[in-house]
Design a protein around this motif. Structure first.
Motif, mmCIF file in Angstrom:
data_model
loop_
_atom_site.group_PDB
_atom_site.id
_atom_site.type_symbol
_atom_site.label_atom_id
_atom_site.label_comp_id
_atom_site.label_asym_id
_atom_site.label_seq_id
_atom_site.Cartn_x
_atom_site.Cartn_y
_atom_site.Cartn_z
ATOM 1 N N ALA A 31 0.654 -1.324 -0.020
ATOM 2 C CA ALA A 31 0.330 0.139 0.428
ATOM 3 C C ALA A 31 0.784 1.263 0.222
ATOM 4 O O ALA A 31 -0.081 2.480 -0.426
ATOM 5 C CB ALA A 31 -1.159 -0.282 1.535
ATOM 6 N N LEU A 32 2.177 1.016 0.262
ATOM 7 C CA LEU A 32 3.130 2.233 0.520
ATOM 8 C C LEU A 32 3.186 3.139 -1.128
ATOM 9 O O LEU A 32 3.351 2.454 -2.060
ATOM 10 C CB LEU A 32 4.417 1.921 0.814
ATOM 11 C CG LEU A 32 4.365 1.543 1.905
ATOM 12 C CD1 LEU A 32 6.129 1.199 2.373
ATOM 13 C CD2 LEU A 32 4.313 2.681 3.613
ATOM 14 N N PRO A 33 2.941 4.221 -1.010
ATOM 15 C CA PRO A 33 2.806 4.681 -2.833
ATOM 16 C C PRO A 33 4.314 5.377 -3.240
ATOM 17 O O PRO A 33 4.708 6.701 -2.689
ATOM 18 C CB PRO A 33 2.475 6.356 -2.028
ATOM 19 C CG PRO A 33 2.313 6.412 -0.761
ATOM 20 C CD PRO A 33 2.122 5.499 -0.150
ATOM 21 N N LEU A 34 5.221 4.358 -3.393
ATOM 22 C CA LEU A 34 6.797 4.808 -3.610
ATOM 23 C C LEU A 34 6.911 5.613 -4.687
ATOM 24 O O LEU A 34 5.897 5.245 -6.362
ATOM 25 C CB LEU A 34 7.128 3.080 -4.160
ATOM 26 C CG LEU A 34 7.255 2.272 -2.668
ATOM 27 C CD1 LEU A 34 8.117 0.482 -3.862
ATOM 28 C CD2 LEU A 34 8.538 2.729 -1.771
ATOM 29 N N PRO A 35 7.582 6.192 -4.936
ATOM 30 C CA PRO A 35 8.155 6.874 -6.194
ATOM 31 C C PRO A 35 8.873 5.837 -6.984
ATOM 32 O O PRO A 35 9.223 4.990 -6.456
ATOM 33 C CB PRO A 35 8.965 8.246 -5.521
ATOM 34 C CG PRO A 35 9.568 7.644 -4.522
ATOM 35 C CD PRO A 35 9.132 6.631 -4.245
ATOM 36 N N PRO A 36 9.118 6.158 -8.556
ATOM 37 C CA PRO A 36 9.669 5.761 -9.273
ATOM 38 C C PRO A 36 10.903 5.125 -9.289
ATOM 39 O O PRO A 36 11.818 6.579 -9.064
ATOM 40 C CB PRO A 36 9.159 6.724 -10.506
ATOM 41 C CG PRO A 36 8.085 7.664 -10.399
ATOM 42 C CD PRO A 36 7.317 7.407 -8.790
ATOM 43 N N CYS A 37 11.137 4.292 -8.800
ATOM 44 C CA CYS A 37 12.768 3.960 -8.956
ATOM 45 C C CYS A 37 12.674 2.352 -9.388
ATOM 46 O O CYS A 37 12.047 1.372 -9.782
ATOM 47 C CB CYS A 37 12.705 4.338 -7.136
ATOM 48 S SG CYS A 37 12.018 2.934 -6.276
ATOM 49 N N ARG A 38 14.054 1.539 -8.408
ATOM 50 C CA ARG A 38 14.096 0.410 -8.977
ATOM 51 C C ARG A 38 14.449 -0.541 -7.488
ATOM 52 O O ARG A 38 14.461 0.458 -6.448
ATOM 53 C CB ARG A 38 15.253 0.090 -9.679
ATOM 54 C CG ARG A 38 15.457 -0.060 -10.953
ATOM 55 C CD ARG A 38 16.232 -0.369 -11.914
ATOM 56 N NE ARG A 38 16.583 0.218 -13.534
ATOM 57 C CZ ARG A 38 17.277 -0.677 -13.897
ATOM 58 N NH1 ARG A 38 18.526 -1.058 -13.874
ATOM 59 N NH2 ARG A 38 17.142 -0.176 -15.462
#
Length: 282
Positions: free
Chosen positions: A209-216
């Motif tokens: 449910a975490l709104p991660l930013p664009p990343c790897r």
């Protein structure tokens, strides 16, 4: 003629001075003969898993540094050699510590990619912290993806220790321990004073449910045999994260679960796999 000796990466121990006291840290400078390739901030595991993981974390930090990465390890508030009692630990305070460490590391590696590297509950904390911090990627070693799972496992370990003591009056269930914690606000488990606000914050944290930013995100899962069954979970969470521009790479590794061993254990396959990925990326 003897071949010239390579200069080994430098390790610098020091303390951060923050408002609530000091935080012990280790800085692994990138190997001086290499061009610096990136920065990695280590997020340690929960309770005694921190101690069981120290050797593996140190071995991998050295490998990262030898490949050209600047690595910072920090003992967060109430943990390891930093100040504070575990009973005073709060989830947001840990995130504050990580921001102090991230800013320090970014100042020394301007313009370089910044990664978080978390083990077990430290992996979940790293993901939560990444939602509000400028990072380029996250490295996960056998992460908890749901905080409630971590707390339940910790409570079960506490119950097992009580059973070994042989006192029937101290037996119970995780539900009973949770009720006791809620009623008293504090609970001793395996020598750690666990505060209700910390447990509530961990329980509420769910990676999916975490709104991660664009990343790897590089997720390394190790067990014996290799944990292939987790690949289905990785696929599900990858689909959720992809909506935010997150790319998840999953690596099942066969190796000993060093974080829960009775002695200090190593997992060479995990070290080799992690180093191979980041050497290739560099």
């Amino acid at each position: 003629m003897n071949a010239p000796l390579l200069t080994l990466p430098r390790v610098e121990p020091f303390f951060f001075n923050v408002e609530t006291g000091t935080r012990f840290s280790l800085y692994h400078a990138p190997a001086p003969q290499l061009r610096a390739r990136g920065a990695i901030l280590y997020v340690h595991p929960f309770a005694d898993e921190l101690n069981k993981s120290r050797r593996m974390a140190t071995l991998q930090a050295r490998r990262f540094a030898a490949a050209g990465y600047a690595v910072l390890q920090i003992d967060m508030f109430g943990c390891g050699d930093s100040c504070g009692d575990f009973s005073q630990v709060r989830w947001e305070a840990w995130k504050d510590d990580l921001e102090v460490a991230r800013a320090w590391l970014a100042e020394r590696t301007p313009g370089l990619p910044m990664h978080l590297w978390g083990i077990r509950l430290g992996g979940l904390l790293a993901l939560d912290f990444a939602c509000g911090a400028p990072v380029d990627g996250v490295i996960l070693w056998q992460p908890f993806l749901n905080g409630r799972t971590c707390i339940n496992q910790f409570l079960r370990q506490g119950l097992a220790a009580r059973m070994q003591d042989g006192d029937p009056a101290r037996f119970g269930t995780t539900s009973e321990l949770r009720a006791d914690l809620l009623a008293r606000g504090m609970l001793e488990v395996g020598g750690y004073e666990l505060a209700a606000p910390l447990v509530q914050a961990i329980d509420a944290c769910d990676a999916a449910a975490l709104p991660l930013p664009p990343c790897r995100v590089h997720w390394f899962a190790s067990a014996s045999p290799a944990p292939s069954r987790l690949s289905a979970s990785a696929e599900r969470i990858a689909r959720r994260w992809s909506a935010h521009g997150v790319t998840l790479h999953f690596y099942p590794i066969e190796g000993r679960p060093f974080w829960g061993a009775n002695d200090i254990a190593e997992c060479p396959a995990l070290l080799a796999a992690t180093s191979a990925v980041f050497t290739a990326e560099a």
